[in-house]
Write a protein that holds these residues in place. Structure first.
Motif, short mmCIF file in Angstrom:
data_model
loop_
_atom_site.label_atom_id
_atom_site.label_comp_id
_atom_site.label_asym_id
_atom_site.label_seq_id
_atom_site.Cartn_x
_atom_site.Cartn_y
_atom_site.Cartn_z
N ARG A 51 -20.76 -13.83 -33.04
CA ARG A 51 -21.12 -12.86 -31.62
C ARG A 51 -21.04 -13.83 -30.48
O ARG A 51 -20.68 -13.09 -29.58
CB ARG A 51 -22.22 -12.20 -32.22
CG ARG A 51 -22.76 -11.16 -31.08
CD ARG A 51 -21.67 -10.04 -31.42
NE ARG A 51 -21.88 -9.18 -30.24
CZ ARG A 51 -21.03 -8.51 -29.36
NH1 ARG A 51 -19.85 -9.17 -29.45
NH2 ARG A 51 -21.49 -7.76 -28.52
N GLU A 52 -21.68 -14.71 -30.38
CA GLU A 52 -22.05 -15.66 -29.20
C GLU A 52 -20.72 -15.87 -28.75
O GLU A 52 -20.48 -15.94 -27.49
CB GLU A 52 -22.55 -17.02 -29.44
CG GLU A 52 -24.28 -16.75 -29.73
CD GLU A 52 -25.07 -17.86 -29.98
OE1 GLU A 52 -24.30 -19.04 -30.47
OE2 GLU A 52 -26.36 -17.79 -30.20
N ASN A 53 -19.62 -16.24 -29.61
CA ASN A 53 -18.35 -16.70 -28.90
C ASN A 53 -17.68 -15.28 -28.53
O ASN A 53 -16.82 -15.46 -27.50
CB ASN A 53 -17.47 -17.34 -30.21
CG ASN A 53 -17.85 -18.62 -30.32
OD1 ASN A 53 -18.41 -19.27 -29.69
ND2 ASN A 53 -17.48 -19.22 -31.57
N GLU A 54 -17.96 -14.06 -29.07
CA GLU A 54 -17.12 -12.99 -28.43
C GLU A 54 -17.83 -12.68 -27.13
O GLU A 54 -17.07 -12.29 -26.08
CB GLU A 54 -17.60 -11.90 -29.54
CG GLU A 54 -16.63 -11.71 -30.67
CD GLU A 54 -16.95 -10.38 -31.30
OE1 GLU A 54 -18.08 -10.02 -31.48
OE2 GLU A 54 -15.94 -9.94 -31.96
N ILE A 55 -19.20 -12.82 -27.03
CA ILE A 55 -19.93 -12.51 -25.63
C ILE A 55 -19.29 -13.55 -24.51
O ILE A 55 -19.06 -13.25 -23.70
CB ILE A 55 -21.41 -12.79 -25.83
CG1 ILE A 55 -22.00 -11.54 -26.61
CG2 ILE A 55 -22.05 -12.76 -24.70
CD1 ILE A 55 -23.14 -11.53 -27.22
N ALA A 56 -19.07 -14.92 -24.99
CA ALA A 56 -18.52 -15.89 -24.06
C ALA A 56 -17.20 -15.26 -23.66
O ALA A 56 -17.04 -15.63 -22.48
CB ALA A 56 -18.62 -17.19 -25.04
N SER A 57 -16.44 -14.98 -24.57
CA SER A 57 -15.08 -14.56 -24.28
C SER A 57 -14.94 -13.34 -22.96
O SER A 57 -14.32 -13.42 -22.24
CB SER A 57 -14.39 -14.21 -25.44
OG SER A 57 -14.22 -15.07 -26.11
N GLU A 58 -16.11 -12.42 -23.50
CA GLU A 58 -16.37 -11.54 -22.30
C GLU A 58 -16.73 -11.97 -21.02
O GLU A 58 -15.99 -11.78 -19.85
CB GLU A 58 -17.25 -10.38 -22.69
CG GLU A 58 -16.91 -9.67 -23.95
CD GLU A 58 -15.65 -8.97 -23.83
OE1 GLU A 58 -15.59 -8.05 -22.68
OE2 GLU A 58 -14.63 -8.60 -24.62
N ILE A 59 -17.67 -12.92 -21.11
CA ILE A 59 -18.09 -13.49 -19.90
C ILE A 59 -16.98 -14.41 -19.02
O ILE A 59 -16.96 -14.19 -17.79
CB ILE A 59 -19.52 -14.23 -19.93
CG1 ILE A 59 -20.60 -13.44 -20.64
CG2 ILE A 59 -19.70 -15.23 -18.75
CD1 ILE A 59 -21.72 -14.30 -20.77
#
Length: 157
Positions: A51-59
């Motif tokens: 989930r952190e990696n998904e959020i990082a991709s969005e950012i």
């Protein structure tokens, strides 16, 4: 030994066997519970990382938009326009957040093309060794040793 003593001894042996059986069952159940807790902790850590990696991709995508917008601003507008300065401060804050999240930019320009870290978007004629990255179209990022997004690059034919 009397019959009564033999009967008591047989019952005692039976009780001891049952006790060992119950104790072994309890030990197995305890070990299963410990293993389950460990597996569940690992699974939750993987879910959180995913989930952190998904959020990082969005950012990262938002940061790319700011970077593209910044490229289109003439230098003289940056110095005189407070709105543009404010937007660039937001971009700087976003880049700081990216670093705090543990994201690292993948070095590309001048490096040999590596499909583990780079995605070739174009092969170009240029001076230099074949397979060398000459331009970065979009930045690539890694987090905890894993590629979150490969760098999109132009490579010498």
């Amino acid at each position: 030994m009397s019959d009564e003593a033999k009967e008591i001894e047989v019952k005692l042996d039976e009780c001891m066997r049952e006790r060992e059986e119950y104790l072994d069952g309890w030990k197995r159940a305890k070990a299963d519970l410990i293993n389950y807790k460990n597996e569940e902790t690992e699974r939750m850590a993987r879910v959180v990382e995913y989930r952190e990696n998904e959020i990082a991709s969005e950012i990262i995508g938002i940061s790319d938009s700011f970077r593209d917008a910044e490229k289109g601003i003439p230098e003289e507008r940056i110095e005189g326009d407070e709105v543009i300065k404010g937007l660039l401060r937001i971009k700087g804050n976003l880049d700081g957040t990216i670093r705090k999240m543990g994201l690292e930019e993948i070095a590309s320009v001048g490096k040999e093309f590596d499909p583990n870290f780079h995605e070739a978007v174009e092969l170009v004629d240029a001076e230099g060794e074949s397979g060398t990255v000459v331009e970065e179209v979009s930045k690539g990022y890694m987090r905890t040793g894993r590629v979150i997004r490969p760098a999109k690059v132009k490579v010498i034919k």
